[in-house]
Design a protein around this motif. Structure first.
Motif, PDB file in Angstrom:
ATOM      1  N   LEU A 270       3.601 -20.215   4.550  1.00 23.81           N
ATOM      2  CA  LEU A 270       3.167 -18.836   4.732  1.00 23.81           C
ATOM      3  C   LEU A 270       2.338 -18.359   3.554  1.00 23.81           C
ATOM      4  CD1 LEU A 270       3.319 -15.970   6.025  1.00 23.81           C
ATOM      5  CD2 LEU A 270       5.513 -15.683   4.806  1.00 23.81           C
ATOM      6  N   MET A 271       2.834 -18.585   2.340  1.00 22.48           N
ATOM      7  CA  MET A 271       2.137 -18.087   1.159  1.00 22.48           C
ATOM      8  C   MET A 271       0.804 -18.789   0.956  1.00 22.48           C
ATOM      9  SD  MET A 271       5.301 -17.520  -1.514  1.00 22.48           S
ATOM     10  CE  MET A 271       4.327 -16.516  -2.624  1.00 22.48           C
ATOM     11  N   ARG A 272       0.800 -20.096   1.106  1.00 24.85           N
ATOM     12  CA  ARG A 272      -0.461 -20.827   0.921  1.00 24.85           C
ATOM     13  C   ARG A 272      -1.483 -20.431   1.988  1.00 24.85           C
ATOM     14  NH1 ARG A 272      -0.667 -24.364  -3.059  1.00 24.85           N
ATOM     15  NH2 ARG A 272       1.195 -25.448  -3.848  1.00 24.85           N
ATOM     16  N   ARG A 273      -1.034 -20.195   3.177  1.00 26.36           N
ATOM     17  CA  ARG A 273      -1.954 -19.820   4.265  1.00 26.36           C
ATOM     18  C   ARG A 273      -2.617 -18.475   3.974  1.00 26.36           C
ATOM     19  NH1 ARG A 273       1.412 -20.888   7.908  1.00 26.36           N
ATOM     20  NH2 ARG A 273       2.285 -18.816   8.310  1.00 26.36           N
ATOM     21  N   VAL A 274      -1.830 -17.490   3.597  1.00 23.78           N
ATOM     22  CA  VAL A 274      -2.374 -16.158   3.333  1.00 23.78           C
ATOM     23  C   VAL A 274      -3.276 -16.181   2.102  1.00 23.78           C
ATOM     24  CG1 VAL A 274      -1.769 -13.793   2.684  1.00 23.78           C
ATOM     25  CG2 VAL A 274      -0.467 -14.982   4.466  1.00 23.78           C
ATOM     26  N   LEU A 275      -2.870 -16.882   1.060  1.00 22.74           N
ATOM     27  CA  LEU A 275      -3.687 -16.959  -0.152  1.00 22.74           C
ATOM     28  C   LEU A 275      -5.008 -17.671   0.112  1.00 22.74           C
ATOM     29  CD1 LEU A 275      -0.854 -17.771  -2.719  1.00 22.74           C
ATOM     30  CD2 LEU A 275      -2.190 -15.651  -2.609  1.00 22.74           C
ATOM     31  N   ALA A 276      -4.978 -18.717   0.932  1.00 22.75           N
ATOM     32  CA  ALA A 276      -6.214 -19.437   1.266  1.00 22.75           C
ATOM     33  C   ALA A 276      -7.180 -18.534   2.023  1.00 22.75           C
ATOM     34  CB  ALA A 276      -5.882 -20.687   2.081  1.00 22.75           C
ATOM     35  N   ARG A 277      -6.660 -17.718   2.924  1.00 18.03           N
ATOM     36  CA  ARG A 277      -7.527 -16.791   3.667  1.00 18.03           C
ATOM     37  C   ARG A 277      -8.180 -15.791   2.729  1.00 18.03           C
ATOM     38  NH1 ARG A 277      -3.415 -15.224   8.591  1.00 18.03           N
ATOM     39  NH2 ARG A 277      -3.436 -17.237   9.696  1.00 18.03           N
ATOM     40  N   LEU A 283     -10.008  -9.167   1.400  1.00 19.44           N
ATOM     41  CA  LEU A 283      -9.765  -8.172   2.440  1.00 19.44           C
ATOM     42  C   LEU A 283     -10.017  -6.772   1.886  1.00 19.44           C
ATOM     43  CD1 LEU A 283      -8.677  -7.902   5.362  1.00 19.44           C
ATOM     44  CD2 LEU A 283      -6.379  -7.732   4.379  1.00 19.44           C
ATOM     45  N   LEU A 284     -10.981  -6.065   2.467  1.00 13.89           N
ATOM     46  CA  LEU A 284     -11.295  -4.712   2.015  1.00 13.89           C
ATOM     47  C   LEU A 284     -10.354  -3.728   2.691  1.00 13.89           C
ATOM     48  CD1 LEU A 284     -13.210  -3.037   0.226  1.00 13.89           C
ATOM     49  CD2 LEU A 284     -14.647  -2.691   2.257  1.00 13.89           C
ATOM     50  N   LEU A 285      -9.591  -3.014   1.873  1.00 16.63           N
ATOM     51  CA  LEU A 285      -8.602  -2.059   2.360  1.00 16.63           C
ATOM     52  C   LEU A 285      -9.023  -0.644   2.005  1.00 16.63           C
ATOM     53  CD1 LEU A 285      -5.387  -3.866   1.047  1.00 16.63           C
ATOM     54  CD2 LEU A 285      -6.382  -4.043   3.344  1.00 16.63           C
ATOM     55  N   ARG A 286      -8.621   0.300   2.840  1.00 16.58           N
ATOM     56  CA  ARG A 286      -8.763   1.716   2.519  1.00 16.58           C
ATOM     57  C   ARG A 286      -7.393   2.225   2.112  1.00 16.58           C
ATOM     58  NH1 ARG A 286     -12.732   4.802   0.522  1.00 16.58           N
ATOM     59  NH2 ARG A 286     -12.566   7.002   1.171  1.00 16.58           N
ATOM     60  N   VAL A 287      -7.285   2.643   0.869  1.00 20.23           N
ATOM     61  CA  VAL A 287      -5.986   3.031   0.313  1.00 20.23           C
ATOM     62  C   VAL A 287      -5.946   4.540   0.116  1.00 20.23           C
ATOM     63  CG1 VAL A 287      -4.449   2.788  -1.670  1.00 20.23           C
ATOM     64  CG2 VAL A 287      -5.736   0.814  -0.839  1.00 20.23           C
ATOM     65  N   THR A 288      -4.863   5.151   0.570  1.00 17.31           N
ATOM     66  CA  THR A 288      -4.681   6.588   0.408  1.00 17.31           C
ATOM     67  C   THR A 288      -3.456   6.832  -0.454  1.00 17.31           C
ATOM     68  OG1 THR A 288      -5.618   6.970   2.620  1.00 17.31           O
ATOM     69  CG2 THR A 288      -4.425   8.797   1.592  1.00 17.31           C
ATOM     70  N   PRO A 289      -3.649   7.103  -1.731  1.00 17.76           N
ATOM     71  CA  PRO A 289      -2.490   7.324  -2.617  1.00 17.76           C
ATOM     72  C   PRO A 289      -1.852   8.679  -2.362  1.00 17.76           C
ATOM     73  CG  PRO A 289      -4.526   7.694  -3.810  1.00 17.76           C
ATOM     74  CD  PRO A 289      -4.921   7.215  -2.444  1.00 17.76           C
ATOM     75  N   THR A 290      -0.597   8.790  -2.718  1.00 13.57           N
ATOM     76  CA  THR A 290       0.112  10.056  -2.576  1.00 13.57           C
ATOM     77  C   THR A 290      -0.518  11.094  -3.508  1.00 13.57           C
ATOM     78  OG1 THR A 290       2.153   8.858  -2.107  1.00 13.57           O
ATOM     79  CG2 THR A 290       2.362  11.180  -2.719  1.00 13.57           C
ATOM     80  N   GLY A 291      -1.001  12.162  -2.915  1.00  5.31           N
ATOM     81  CA  GLY A 291      -1.568  13.246  -3.704  1.00  5.31           C
ATOM     82  C   GLY A 291      -2.906  12.939  -4.343  1.00  5.31           C
ATOM     83  N   GLY A 292      -3.602  11.902  -3.866  1.00  6.59           N
ATOM     84  CA  GLY A 292      -4.897  11.545  -4.445  1.00  6.59           C
ATOM     85  C   GLY A 292      -5.936  11.261  -3.373  1.00  6.59           C
ATOM     86  N   ALA A 293      -7.151  11.022  -3.825  1.00  7.02           N
ATOM     87  CA  ALA A 293      -8.252  10.748  -2.902  1.00  7.02           C
ATOM     88  C   ALA A 293      -8.230   9.285  -2.468  1.00  7.02           C
ATOM     89  CB  ALA A 293      -9.585  11.073  -3.581  1.00  7.02           C
ATOM     90  N   ALA A 294      -8.590   9.031  -1.230  1.00 10.19           N
ATOM     91  CA  ALA A 294      -8.640   7.667  -0.706  1.00 10.19           C
ATOM     92  C   ALA A 294      -9.715   6.862  -1.439  1.00 10.19           C
ATOM     93  CB  ALA A 294      -8.929   7.695   0.787  1.00 10.19           C
ATOM     94  N   GLU A 300      -7.918  -9.509  -3.298  1.00 11.56           N
ATOM     95  CA  GLU A 300      -8.287 -10.895  -3.531  1.00 11.56           C
ATOM     96  C   GLU A 300      -7.061 -11.773  -3.653  1.00 11.56           C
ATOM     97  OE1 GLU A 300     -11.932 -11.581  -5.995  1.00 11.56           O
ATOM     98  OE2 GLU A 300     -11.320  -9.635  -6.839  1.00 11.56           O
ATOM     99  N   ARG A 301      -7.280 -13.065  -3.578  1.00 12.11           N
ATOM    100  CA  ARG A 301      -6.193 -14.027  -3.760  1.00 12.11           C
ATOM    101  C   ARG A 301      -5.445 -13.787  -5.058  1.00 12.11           C
ATOM    102  NH1 ARG A 301      -6.811 -16.928  -8.058  1.00 12.11           N
ATOM    103  NH2 ARG A 301      -8.876 -17.622  -7.389  1.00 12.11           N
ATOM    104  N   ARG A 302      -6.171 -13.508  -6.112  1.00 11.19           N
ATOM    105  CA  ARG A 302      -5.556 -13.282  -7.418  1.00 11.19           C
ATOM    106  C   ARG A 302      -4.627 -12.069  -7.392  1.00 11.19           C
ATOM    107  NH1 ARG A 302      -9.815 -12.152  -9.639  1.00 11.19           N
ATOM    108  NH2 ARG A 302      -9.601  -9.932  -9.248  1.00 11.19           N
ATOM    109  N   ASP A 303      -5.012 -11.014  -6.694  1.00 16.83           N
ATOM    110  CA  ASP A 303      -4.171  -9.818  -6.624  1.00 16.83           C
ATOM    111  C   ASP A 303      -2.812 -10.141  -6.019  1.00 16.83           C
ATOM    112  OD1 ASP A 303      -6.173  -8.002  -7.624  1.00 16.83           O
ATOM    113  OD2 ASP A 303      -7.136  -8.089  -5.661  1.00 16.83           O
ATOM    114  N   LEU A 304      -2.822 -10.934  -4.962  1.00 20.54           N
ATOM    115  CA  LEU A 304      -1.572 -11.263  -4.308  1.00 20.54           C
ATOM    116  C   LEU A 304      -0.735 -12.222  -5.163  1.00 20.54           C
ATOM    117  CD1 LEU A 304      -0.390 -10.175  -1.758  1.00 20.54           C
ATOM    118  CD2 LEU A 304      -1.242 -12.160  -0.511  1.00 20.54           C
ATOM    119  N   GLN A 305      -1.388 -13.095  -5.897  1.00 18.83           N
ATOM    120  CA  GLN A 305      -0.652 -13.969  -6.820  1.00 18.83           C
ATOM    121  C   GLN A 305       0.025 -13.145  -7.919  1.00 18.83           C
ATOM    122  OE1 GLN A 305      -3.970 -16.587  -7.779  1.00 18.83           O
ATOM    123  NE2 GLN A 305      -2.937 -18.315  -6.779  1.00 18.83           N
TER     124      GLN A 305
END
Length: 487
Positions: A270-277, A283-294, A300-305
């Motif tokens: 599972l981990m190797r598959r997701v990291l390889a992708r 993967l570009l995400l749209r993040v909406t923090p609590t009380g902040g602007a999106a 990236e692979r490094r972020d998940l590692q």
């Protein structure tokens, strides 16, 4: 910096009392003249009579008579009839506060240890109330929506660290003051301040690293040592292959529980598959923090590692990590976006605190271990990120590294108890055994299913420590706990 700020950074720092007779003090069994009586309140609301004390040490023991640091502790007086030497708690990190630890879930263990002597919740130099230094915030930032190679990412952190070094130099702060060797001298000064011939040490994680260095330097002034989740003197940077082996052990433990085995039949796959992708296509995400602007975040692979590096310490958090991987594997991005929104702030600058940075850089890594690390990191699940920014910033400061002589395994016949969790994702069983192989009088107890934070996983762990402190011979070399519900 993405993710590392909240998960990988080491969460979730006059009169010189250094010579014998420099200050008139009473034995540790009674109040030290300079101490203040307090009512200590734990996070649970429990209270206990204690003493708050301070003593002064050189900022660098190689330059006595210049700048000084004020170190703080809380002393819980012994409650037992047979009072042994003061027992000094050494927090992990580096950067953890012993006083804050005593307020937390381990409060009951601090109280139990009073049976054997005064218990000292010690704030090591640069932590908690002990001359904590301000964090340096650099002008370098990781752009959340930009892709970086591993080399570019490391270079940005190296540039930020150099900028902080320049700022600290302007402020009169020398990173050579923040080393484990300096902290060992502090322990001996604490012993003298308490009027004690010897100390007993009780440390976990980086605290065990400091304790091992103390065994080498002041064996004749130590009585007993309790170590948990041991980090050896050449183990500031853990082997990537041992991290891979951890995931194999995690899978074996999962397989014993049908409800978990059905959800995670192949953790490594599972981990190797997701990291390889993510390596192939971030993967570009749209993040909406609590009380902040999106904002946009390029996962990236490094972020998940790095995220994984911060969540595998204990099995309960490792399961949460696997849920995130499973969601990404199924194309669901909401869980990881929620994590980012809750803990990450867009456009944060890279920052460093001198205490943990100096301690890690000074303990360093031998050339032999570095060569092995670089070979293993190429194919490892988490690459080289478990201890980032080490070894990426290794040898950044000339003259700071303590050298291979410091990193030798200690040799001693002191009584030592070693507690090892089988599902510890930060310090690994084989490495822990290697770190204490020169301790001829070491007793090892394996805590099955426990992670890095193993002290409060079972009353049996407390009982094992108590029997060791009494000097009792024990055949208890294995304790089984339910580590899945948390430490």
């Amino acid at each position: 910096m993405p993710l590392t700020r909240f998960l990988v950074s080491r969460l979730l720092l006059a009169t010189l009392l250094v010579a014998a007779g420099a200050s008139a003090v009473e034995p540790a069994s009674g109040p030290v003249a300079t101490e203040e009586p307090i009512e200590f309140t734990a996070g649970s609301g429990e209270t206990v009579a204690a003493f708050r004390g301070e003593f002064i040490v050189p900022s660098n023991w190689n330059r006595p008579g210049q700048a000084t640091l004020r170190l703080a502790y809380v002393r819980f007086p012994a409650s037992g009839a047979a009072k042994g030497p003061p027992i000094v708690y050494l927090a992990g990190g580096p950067g953890g506060s012993g006083i804050d630890t005593a307020r937390g879930p381990r409060f009951a263990l601090f109280m139990a240890m009073r049976e054997f002597g005064d218990v000292i919740a010690f704030d090591q130099r640069g932590t908690g109330a002990s001359s904590r230094q301000p964090t340096c915030t650099s002008t370098y930032r990781i752009d959340d929506a930009t892709a970086y190679s591993d080399l570019e990412y490391a270079d940005l952190h190296r540039a930020a660290a150099r900028q902080c070094l320049q700022q600290w130099q302007r402020d009169g702060l020398d990173l050579r003051d923040w080393t484990t060797a300096q902290s060992v001298h502090d322990l001996d000064a604490l012993r003298r301040h308490l009027g004690a011939d010897k100390l007993s040490l009780w440390g976990i994680s980086y605290g065990s690293h400091l304790a091992l260095a103390a065994i080498t330097a002041m064996e004749d002034r130590l009585e007993r040592v309790v170590l948990a989740s041991v980090e050896g003197l050449d183990q500031t940077v853990k082997r990537p292959a041992e991290t891979d082996a951890y995931f194999t052990r995690l899978q074996a433990a999962i397989d014993t529980r049908p409800e978990l085995a059905s959800r995670f039949p192949d953790v490594v796959g599972l981990m190797r598959r997701v990291l390889a992708r993510l390596e192939a296509e971030p993967l570009l995400l749209r993040v909406t923090p609590t009380g902040g602007a999106a904002y946009d975040f390029l996962l990236e692979r490094r972020d998940l590692q790095q995220l994984a590096s911060g969540m595998i310490a204990d099995p309960s958090s490792a399961l949460q990590l696997l849920e995130l991987f499973a969601a990404l594997d199924a194309g669901e991005t909401a869980p990881i976006a929620w994590v980012l929104g809750k803990y990450h702030r867009a456009g944060e600058a890279i920052d460093f605190n001198p205490m943990p940075l100096g301690m890690d850089l000074a303990s360093g890594i031998s050339r032999r271990s570095l060569d092995r690390f670089e070979r293993e990191a190429k194919a490892a699940i988490l690459g080289g990120y478990l201890n980032f920014p080490m070894p990426q910033l290794d040898l950044l400061v000339p003259g700071l590294d303590l050298g291979d002589r410091f990193r030798r395994d200690p040799r001693s016949c002191l009584p030592v108890l070693v507690l090892i969790g089988t599902l510890d994702g930060r310090t690994y069983p084989d490495g822990q055994r290697e770190a204490v192989r020169g301790l001829s009088n070491a007793e090892i107890t394996v805590v099955v299913n426990a992670g890095h934070n193993l002290f409060m996983t079972s009353p049996e762990v407390t009982g094992r420590i108590q029997s060791f402190m009494r000097g009792e011979q024990s055949a208890l070399d294995r304790i089984v706990v339910d580590g899945w519900s948390g430490p």
